[in-house]
Design an enzyme around this catalytic site. Structure first.
Site, PDB file in Angstrom:
ATOM      1  CG  LEU A   1    -102.237  -3.567 -10.910  1.00  0.00           C
ATOM      2  CD1 LEU A   1    -101.937  -4.453  -9.705  1.00  0.00           C
ATOM      3  CD2 LEU A   1    -100.932  -3.021 -11.476  1.00  0.00           C
TER       4      LEU A   1
ATOM      5  CG  PHE B   1     -91.175  -6.896 -15.834  1.00  0.00           C
ATOM      6  CD1 PHE B   1     -89.783  -6.794 -15.812  1.00  0.00           C
ATOM      7  CD2 PHE B   1     -91.889  -6.408 -14.748  1.00  0.00           C
ATOM      8  CE1 PHE B   1     -89.135  -6.223 -14.727  1.00  0.00           C
ATOM      9  CE2 PHE B   1     -91.235  -5.834 -13.666  1.00  0.00           C
ATOM     10  CZ  PHE B   1     -89.857  -5.735 -13.650  1.00  0.00           C
TER      11      PHE B   1
ATOM     12  CD  GLU C   1     -99.537  -3.065 -14.877  1.00  0.00           C
ATOM     13  OE1 GLU C   1     -98.400  -3.432 -14.526  1.00  0.00           O
ATOM     14  OE2 GLU C   1    -100.362  -3.822 -15.417  1.00  0.00           O
TER      15      GLU C   1
ATOM     16  CD  GLU D   1    -100.119  -6.331 -17.465  1.00  0.00           C
ATOM     17  OE1 GLU D   1    -101.093  -7.052 -17.144  1.00  0.00           O
ATOM     18  OE2 GLU D   1     -99.251  -5.959 -16.651  1.00  0.00           O
TER      19      GLU D   1
ATOM     20  CG  ASP E   1     -90.929 -11.600 -18.335  1.00  0.00           C
ATOM     21  OD1 ASP E   1     -90.219 -12.601 -18.348  1.00  0.00           O
ATOM     22  OD2 ASP E   1     -90.452 -10.424 -18.375  1.00  0.00           O
ATOM     23  CG  PHE E   2     -96.215  -8.710 -16.931  1.00  0.00           C
ATOM     24  CD1 PHE E   2     -95.600  -9.821 -16.358  1.00  0.00           C
ATOM     25  CD2 PHE E   2     -96.109  -7.489 -16.270  1.00  0.00           C
ATOM     26  CE1 PHE E   2     -94.890  -9.716 -15.166  1.00  0.00           C
ATOM     27  CE2 PHE E   2     -95.406  -7.384 -15.074  1.00  0.00           C
ATOM     28  CZ  PHE E   2     -94.793  -8.493 -14.520  1.00  0.00           C
ATOM     29  CB  ILE E   3     -96.340  -9.687 -23.949  1.00  0.00           C
ATOM     30  CG1 ILE E   3     -96.912  -8.954 -25.170  1.00  0.00           C
ATOM     31  CG2 ILE E   3     -95.827 -11.068 -24.328  1.00  0.00           C
ATOM     32  CD1 ILE E   3     -95.888  -8.673 -26.262  1.00  0.00           C
TER      33      ILE E   3
ATOM     34  CG  HIS F   1     -90.673 -10.353 -13.034  1.00  0.00           C
ATOM     35  ND1 HIS F   1     -90.963 -11.440 -12.250  1.00  0.00           N
ATOM     36  CD2 HIS F   1     -91.713  -9.496 -12.879  1.00  0.00           C
ATOM     37  CE1 HIS F   1     -92.110 -11.251 -11.628  1.00  0.00           C
ATOM     38  NE2 HIS F   1     -92.589 -10.078 -11.996  1.00  0.00           N
TER      39      HIS F   1
END
Lengths: 338, 375
Positions: free
Chosen positions: A68, A93, A29, A70, A95-97, A139
């Site tokens: 946007l 981040f 992104e 992932e 955190d978005f995994i 995040h």
């Protein structure tokens, strides 16, 4: 040789590998920013500017601004890796995994096994972790224990700019999927970093301090915290090893066990939430393999089991610091044996 | 003579910013001569015996043992016994006050290595003493080394001579393309560097592999060489500890490298963390391992490949001296026996394969005197 920031070290590693190998592409992104819009070209270079300037040299064919999603681009990276490219996907981040667990856990990590060793997946997922950035609980997590849990992934947590460049080049040249963790609080930290490309092998811990009394194992940014504590303690005559494992998968268990055998005392510093993190993993290793060497119980210095607070004063209390490491070391040193 | 003389923390090499007295070798009140060892000084890189630059009575140890001090800080005071203690106290106080204000300038002036293109490849060198008219001294390190190996020798020599320490191809900051990697290739690169930085004729000082390179350079272009100093040289016999060069290449961690480097010194304690870390960082660079392997294979596979002993006579009137550590475990010092009568041989007790680090003052003196005679 010159002083470079952690950010510059990563950028240089990407640039040099993209020059060396045309199969290396980066995607994510706003890794450039401005694709498909009338706005400024290369406006972002990644949300914190780590990939800035690469699109100018390598073009939009190799520096891909993605939607946007992932799930979409990490999956695309896994597929591209399995079919001949060497993609570096930026998962902004960590955190978005969650939305790309399947792509990473069930696909990339498993290809080599599911295809009977005939497939390789030379994919790198670069991702930011860590608290202290005033970015709140969605995040600021560490989450490297979650990927360390998955066989088939390699997991890298560099502790400084020098380490970051050598480990990232190694990651790009590796034929397995690598999850590469960058602490966003460290991007502006500078140190001497060679101009030429170099590699640091995976699974070889680094001893950043050497001592006889106690071993501190620390991960990523916490290595600096451990070094600071060790330097203070050294002035009081308590000498510590500080072990930076560099990679949690593979993990250099040999160096950890050797150091514990030498010192008989262990403190582990891990910024990840305290349940099922690297500190518990290393504790279990040492309790099982080196119990007789221990002169005192193992201590873990970790944050509390709560989401990362947004209130700055609470966030500062949350992240382990040198005071807490120092106190833990002193407590272990005070322990009276049986 | 009521003069009070300051002895200050010396600077060993480019990167040293501070050091500490590991131990004082002479107590307060001792009469000392120039060149007497007065203390062991420890840096993060190495510990080195420090010799007094002045004569007199060592009146005061200003630095405490194990106290970290910046380069240039006052460590001791030398003065005549007649000088009252109060005057020495005042001197120390004054020096400290002045030093506190001028310290930052000294750091800015540190010389930096430079890089030039030689046959299309970068070669790095460090030049000190450029203001001197005398014929330059060129320092050539050994296998796996770099120009920093001369850190204890180069600054002292530069007080009277222009002194150039270089990085051989495949080493330090020079390019890691080494071609065939044999003596002919390496000495051609040295010759190319000297031509490109306008050194028509020089005193060559080489260590180990660098000594063989120096010797080969002198044989190939004698008109450009004023004298040759060979320190623990390769090139005088076939025997060499090949396990050393091979283990040096393969060691990728401090734990593996430490016993390998320990072979270089009589005092294994000289192998410091920083020394190992610097070497590991070099070895991690793309192409470093390949370069070292090519040089090892071309020069040392199955013993030394090119023995120049029989050709020393061809050097004619170019003076040659040999300096060897009596306890060298890499290349046996017995290879210094039976050399032509004109070759001066100095075997230094208490030194291994790195006498320019372990007995730096002796090596500096020998080079200085030899070069002065050969001018």
């Amino acid at each position: 040789m010159s002083r470079k920031s952690f950010r510059q070290a990563i950028n240089e590693a990407l640039r040099q590998e993209m020059r060396r190998d045309p199969r290396v592409v980066i995607m994510g992104e706003d890794v450039a920013g401005g694709a498909g819009s009338p706005g400024e070209d290369d406006a972002w270079g990644g949300v914190l500017g780590v990939t800035k300037g690469l699109v100018g040299e390598f073009g939009r064919q190799r520096v891909l601004d993605t939607p946007l999603s992932e799930s979409a681009y990490v999956g695309a990276a896994a597929g591209a890796a399995a079919t001949g490219l060497r993609p570096v996907a930026e998962l902004m981040f960590v955190d978005f995994i969650g939305v790309c667990f399947d792509q990473i856990f069930n696909q990339a990590a498993k290809f080599r096994y599911m295809f009977g060793g005939h497939a390789v997946t030379p994919m790198v997922v670069r991702t930011m972790y860590g608290a202290g950035f005033r970015a709140a609980s969605q995040h600021s997590q560490c989450l490297y224990p979650i990927v360390t849990h998955i066989p088939g992934l390699k997991v890298v947590i560099p502790s400084s700019a020098y380490e970051a460049k050598g480990l990232l080049i190694q990651a790009i040249r590796d034929d397995d999927p690598v999850i590469f963790f960058e602490n966003k609080v460290q991007y502006d930290q500078e140190e001497e970093v060679p101009d030429d490309p170099y590699t640091i092998p995976f699974g070889e811990a680094n001893l950043t301090r050497e001592g006889d009394d106690l071993t501190i194992v620390a991960f990523g940014r916490m290595v600096q915290v451990a070094n600071e504590a060790a330097d203070r303690l050294a002035r009081d005559g308590i000498s510590c090893n500080v072990v930076d494992p560099r990679t949690t998968s593979p993990l250099d268990t040999g160096t950890i066990l050797d150091c514990v055998a030498d010192t008989g005392r262990l403190v582990i510093v891990d910024e990840a939430s305290p349940r099922c993190n690297m500190a518990t993993d290393v504790s279990a290793l040492v309790a099982q393999e080196a119990f007789d060497a221990l002169k005192a119980p193992i201590r873990m210095v970790c944050p509390p089991h709560v989401p990362v607070p947004f209130a700055p004063n609470l966030e500062d209390l949350y992240v382990p610091n040198a005071d807490r490491v120092e106190a833990a070391v002193r407590a272990v040193m005070r322990h009276q044996g049986r | 003579m009521n003069q009070i003389v300051a002895i200050t923390m010396p600077k060993f090499g480019l990167s040293m910013t501070e050091g500490k007295i590991a131990s004082w070798a002479r107590p307060e009140g001792t009469k000392i001569a120039v060149g007497d060892e007065i203390a062991d000084i420890e840096t993060t890189k190495i510990t080195n015996a420090y010799e007094s630059p002045v004569a007199g009575v060592l009146r005061r140890h200003v630095a405490h043992e194990q106290e970290d001090l910046p380069v240039g800080a006052l460590i001791a005071v030398v003065a005549d016994p007649a000088v009252p203690d109060a005057e020495i106290d005042a001197f120390v106080e004054r020096f400290r006050a002045e030093f506190a204000t001028r310290a930052p300038e000294a750091e800015a002036a540190a010389p930096e290595p430079r890089t030039v293109e030689v046959h299309g490849r970068p070669m790095r060198y460090l030049e000190l003493g450029a203001e001197h008219e005398e014929r330059p001294i060129v320092l050539i390190h050994g296998f796996g080394g770099d120009l920093n190996n001369w850190l204890f020798v180069q600054p002292g020599l530069a007080e009277r001579n222009r002194v150039i320490a270089l990085d051989l191809p495949g080493h330090g900051g020079s390019g890691r393309q080494v071609g065939a990697g044999d003596l002919g290739t390496l000495s051609a690169a040295v010759a190319g560097l000297l031509d490109s930085i306008d050194v028509p004729k020089a005193h060559l000082v080489g260590h180990s592999l660098g000594a063989a390179v120096a010797l080969r350079t002198a044989l190939d272009r004698p008109a450009h060489v004023a004298s040759v100093t060979l320190v623990c040289p390769a090139g005088l016999g076939t025997e060499i500890d090949e396990a050393f060069t091979q283990d040096f290449i393969t060691a990728s961690r401090r734990k593996q490298l430490e016993p390998v480097l320990a072979k270089l010194f009589v005092d294994a304690g000289l192998v410091s963390r920083d020394m190992m870390e610097d070497l590991l960082r070099f070895k991690r660079l793309d192409g470093a391992r390949e370069a070292l392997t090519a040089i090892q294979n071309a020069n040392f596979a199955g013993g030394q490949r090119e023995v120049l002993r029989g050709r020393l006579g061809e050097l004619g009137d170019i003076p040659v001296q040999v300096i060897w550590g009596a306890e060298d475990r890499i290349i046996p010092p017995q290879q210094a026996e039976g050399l032509p009568a004109g070759v001066a041989v100095h075997v230094l007790p208490g030194a291994g394969h790195m006498p320019h680090m372990e007995k730096a003052a002796d090596v500096s003196r020998l080079i200085q005197a030899f070069v002065a005679r050969a001018m």
